[in-house]
Design an enzyme around this catalytic site. Structure first.
Site, PDB file in Angstrom:
ATOM      1  CE1 TYR A   1     -85.619 -14.389 -18.011  1.00 36.78           C
ATOM      2  CE2 TYR A   1     -85.335 -12.509 -17.059  1.00 36.78           C
ATOM      3  CZ  TYR A   1     -85.848 -13.423 -16.518  1.00 36.78           C
ATOM      4  OH  TYR A   1     -87.401 -13.936 -15.970  1.00 36.78           O
TER       5      TYR A   1
ATOM      6  CE  LYS B   1     -88.852 -13.287 -19.135  1.00 38.25           C
ATOM      7  NZ  LYS B   1     -89.358 -14.130 -19.088  1.00 38.25           N
TER       8      LYS B   1
HETATM    9  N1  LIG Z   1     -89.155 -15.715  -9.842  1.00 38.24           N
HETATM   10  C1  LIG Z   1     -89.267 -14.020 -11.003  1.00 38.24           C
HETATM   11  O1  LIG Z   1     -89.371 -13.396 -10.533  1.00 38.24           O
HETATM   12  C2  LIG Z   1     -89.569 -13.358 -12.051  1.00 38.24           C
HETATM   13  C3  LIG Z   1     -89.129 -12.165 -12.778  1.00 38.24           C
HETATM   14  C4  LIG Z   1     -89.437 -11.864 -13.821  1.00 38.24           C
HETATM   15  C5  LIG Z   1     -90.176 -12.822 -14.785  1.00 38.24           C
HETATM   16  N2  LIG Z   1     -90.033 -14.848 -14.302  1.00 38.24           N
HETATM   17  C6  LIG Z   1     -91.253 -14.968 -14.824  1.00 38.24           C
HETATM   18  O2  LIG Z   1     -91.657 -15.946 -14.397  1.00 38.24           O
HETATM   19  C7  LIG Z   1     -92.032 -16.897 -15.321  1.00 38.24           C
HETATM   20  C8  LIG Z   1     -92.028 -18.186 -13.816  1.00 38.24           C
HETATM   21  O3  LIG Z   1     -90.926 -18.478 -13.846  1.00 38.24           O
HETATM   22  P1  LIG Z   1     -90.886 -19.131 -12.049  1.00 38.24           P
HETATM   23  O4  LIG Z   1     -90.494 -17.766 -11.993  1.00 38.24           O
HETATM   24  O5  LIG Z   1     -91.607 -19.564 -11.821  1.00 38.24           O
HETATM   25  O6  LIG Z   1     -88.962 -20.097 -12.643  1.00 38.24           O
HETATM   26  P2  LIG Z   1     -89.121 -21.827 -12.324  1.00 38.24           P
HETATM   27  O7  LIG Z   1     -87.632 -22.042 -12.424  1.00 38.24           O
HETATM   28  O8  LIG Z   1     -89.743 -22.112 -10.909  1.00 38.24           O
HETATM   29  O9  LIG Z   1     -90.497 -21.629 -13.730  1.00 38.24           O
HETATM   30  C9  LIG Z   1     -89.777 -22.107 -14.959  1.00 38.24           C
HETATM   31  C10 LIG Z   1     -90.478 -23.207 -15.552  1.00 38.24           C
HETATM   32  O10 LIG Z   1     -90.629 -23.473 -16.571  1.00 38.24           O
HETATM   33  C11 LIG Z   1     -89.838 -25.002 -17.222  1.00 38.24           C
HETATM   34  N3  LIG Z   1     -88.570 -24.142 -18.561  1.00 38.24           N
HETATM   35  C12 LIG Z   1     -87.962 -24.152 -18.942  1.00 38.24           C
HETATM   36  N4  LIG Z   1     -87.218 -24.373 -20.013  1.00 38.24           N
HETATM   37  C13 LIG Z   1     -88.481 -25.057 -20.780  1.00 38.24           C
HETATM   38  C14 LIG Z   1     -88.866 -25.228 -22.448  1.00 38.24           C
HETATM   39  N5  LIG Z   1     -87.788 -25.007 -23.526  1.00 38.24           N
HETATM   40  N6  LIG Z   1     -90.381 -26.152 -22.471  1.00 38.24           N
HETATM   41  C15 LIG Z   1     -91.384 -25.401 -21.405  1.00 38.24           C
HETATM   42  N7  LIG Z   1     -90.704 -25.161 -20.143  1.00 38.24           N
HETATM   43  C16 LIG Z   1     -90.080 -25.396 -19.447  1.00 38.24           C
HETATM   44  C17 LIG Z   1     -88.823 -24.613 -15.659  1.00 38.24           C
HETATM   45  O11 LIG Z   1     -88.848 -26.511 -16.479  1.00 38.24           O
HETATM   46  C18 LIG Z   1     -89.928 -24.920 -15.296  1.00 38.24           C
HETATM   47  O12 LIG Z   1     -90.398 -25.504 -14.774  1.00 38.24           O
HETATM   48  C19 LIG Z   1     -91.235 -16.724 -16.634  1.00 38.24           C
HETATM   49  O13 LIG Z   1     -91.141 -16.522 -17.559  1.00 38.24           O
HETATM   50  C20 LIG Z   1     -90.031 -15.860 -15.710  1.00 38.24           C
HETATM   51  O14 LIG Z   1     -88.758 -15.440 -16.435  1.00 38.24           O
HETATM   52  C21 LIG Z   1     -90.419 -14.270 -13.037  1.00 38.24           C
END
Ligand SMILES: NC(=O)c1ccc[n+]([C@@H]2O[C@H](COP(=O)([O-])OP(=O)(O)OC[C@H]3O[C@@H](n4cnc5c(N)ncnc54)[C@H](O)[C@@H]3O)[C@@H](O)[C@H]2O)c1
Length: 257
Positions: free
Chosen positions: A158, A162
């Site tokens: 991961y 990133k």
């Molecule tokens: N939540 C946090 O604290 C955090 C921290 C760092 C980075 N992020 C990043 O933020 C972004 C959003 O994540 P989130 O926290 O809202 O999580 P989340 O799991 O709620 O949302 C992620 C979404 O991506 C979709 N997804 C997964 N694989 C996919 C694919 N192959 N094609 C299309 N869609 C796909 C999922 O179905 C989901 O709806 C991500 O890139 C995540 O890595 C989140």
């Protein structure tokens, strides 16, 4: 605020968490949105929330799309751009979080994480670039993570994905600056979403939690909601972010100072 009046935006990962919150924010600010996610139920929930919000549900289209599937991305982005009549901004929020000891990480596990997070970001961006460049003021907002720059144990794939997204974003910003394109990464941390609450990061059962001590919320406010990040993404994707490009913005409540 109507910063997205007349603006056309593609958002991936739009069926949950931050992507979903970003759809709602951009609709509320007058934009037209093509929302993609691999999860149809999530997209239906997003459409329901947009209807409940009462602003912009008529400016939202949703489509199931796996961002790691090259031909599906080619067709999906082309259809969205045709439907929107062009493209002003792309938000690559789709992502997955998987955890494991690095010495137990299989190639399949590694490739799955890289395929969705890094390659998916590349594929959607590549297909969207011609339309973004044609607009003359295109913006790409990519999703990095605090894990890219701060050691998050058990998340090698991961974190590498990133970090790759950050590098990719810098290249985009440089390569297309003269054509008016901006490219920025956000690096969220401690945001409640499907990834961090529902099934969680799935740490190994014998994870050494002392390795996480330095990541404990430094100012004690715990997790923030996904709308916290959506507001920043909207700023970056709008003209308010006009002088922000080729960089990353950490949004973590100060947990990684
Ligand atoms: N939540 C946090 O604290 C955090 C921290 C760092 C980075 N992020 C990043 O933020 C972004 C959003 O994540 P989130 O926290 O809202 O999580 P989340 O799991 O709620 O949302 C992620 C979404 O991506 C979709 N997804 C997964 N694989 C996919 C694919 N192959 N094609 C299309 N869609 C796909 C999922 O179905 C989901 O709806 C991500 O890139 C995540 O890595 C989140």
């Amino acid at each position: 605020m109507n910063r997205f009046e007349g603006r056309r935006v593609i958002i991936t990962g739009a069926g949950s968490g931050i992507g979903q919150a970003t759809v709602l924010r951009i609709l509320a600010e007058g934009g037209r949105v093509a929302a993609f996610d691999v999860n149809a139920e999530g997209l239906a929930a997003t459409a329901g929330l947009a209807a409940g919000q009462g602003t912009g549900q008529d400016r939202l289209t949703t489509a199931v799309l796996d961002v790691s599937d090259e031909s599906a991305v080619r067709e999906g982005v082309a259809a969205a751009v045709a439907d929107l009549g062009g493209l002003d901004a792309l938000v690559n929020a789709a992502g997955i979080l998987r955890s494991a000891h690095t010495h137990e990480t299989t190639l399949e596990f590694w490739n799955t994480v890289l395929a969705v997070n890094l390659t998916g970001t590349f594929l959607v961006t590549r297909e969207a670039l011609p339309a973004l460049l044609e607009s003359g003021h295109g913006v790409v907002v990519n999703f990095s993570s605090t894990s890219a720059s701060f050691a998050h144990p058990y998340m090698a794939a991961y974190a590498a994905s990133k970090g790759g997204i950050q590098s990719f974003t810098h290249v985009l910003a440089s390569e297309y600056a003269k054509q008016g394109l901006r490219a920025v990464s956000v690096a969220p941390g401690s945001i409640s979403s499907g990834m961090t609450t529902g099934r969680g990061p799935g740490l190994p059962e014998d994870a050494d939690m002392s390795l996480f001590v330095k990541l404990a919320p430094a100012i004690g406010q715990g997790f923030a909601g996904p709308e916290t990040v959506a507001g920043v993404v909207a700023m970056l994707a709008s003209d308010d972010g006009a002088f922000v490009t080729g960089t990353e913005l950490r949004i973590d409540g100060g947990t990684h100072m």
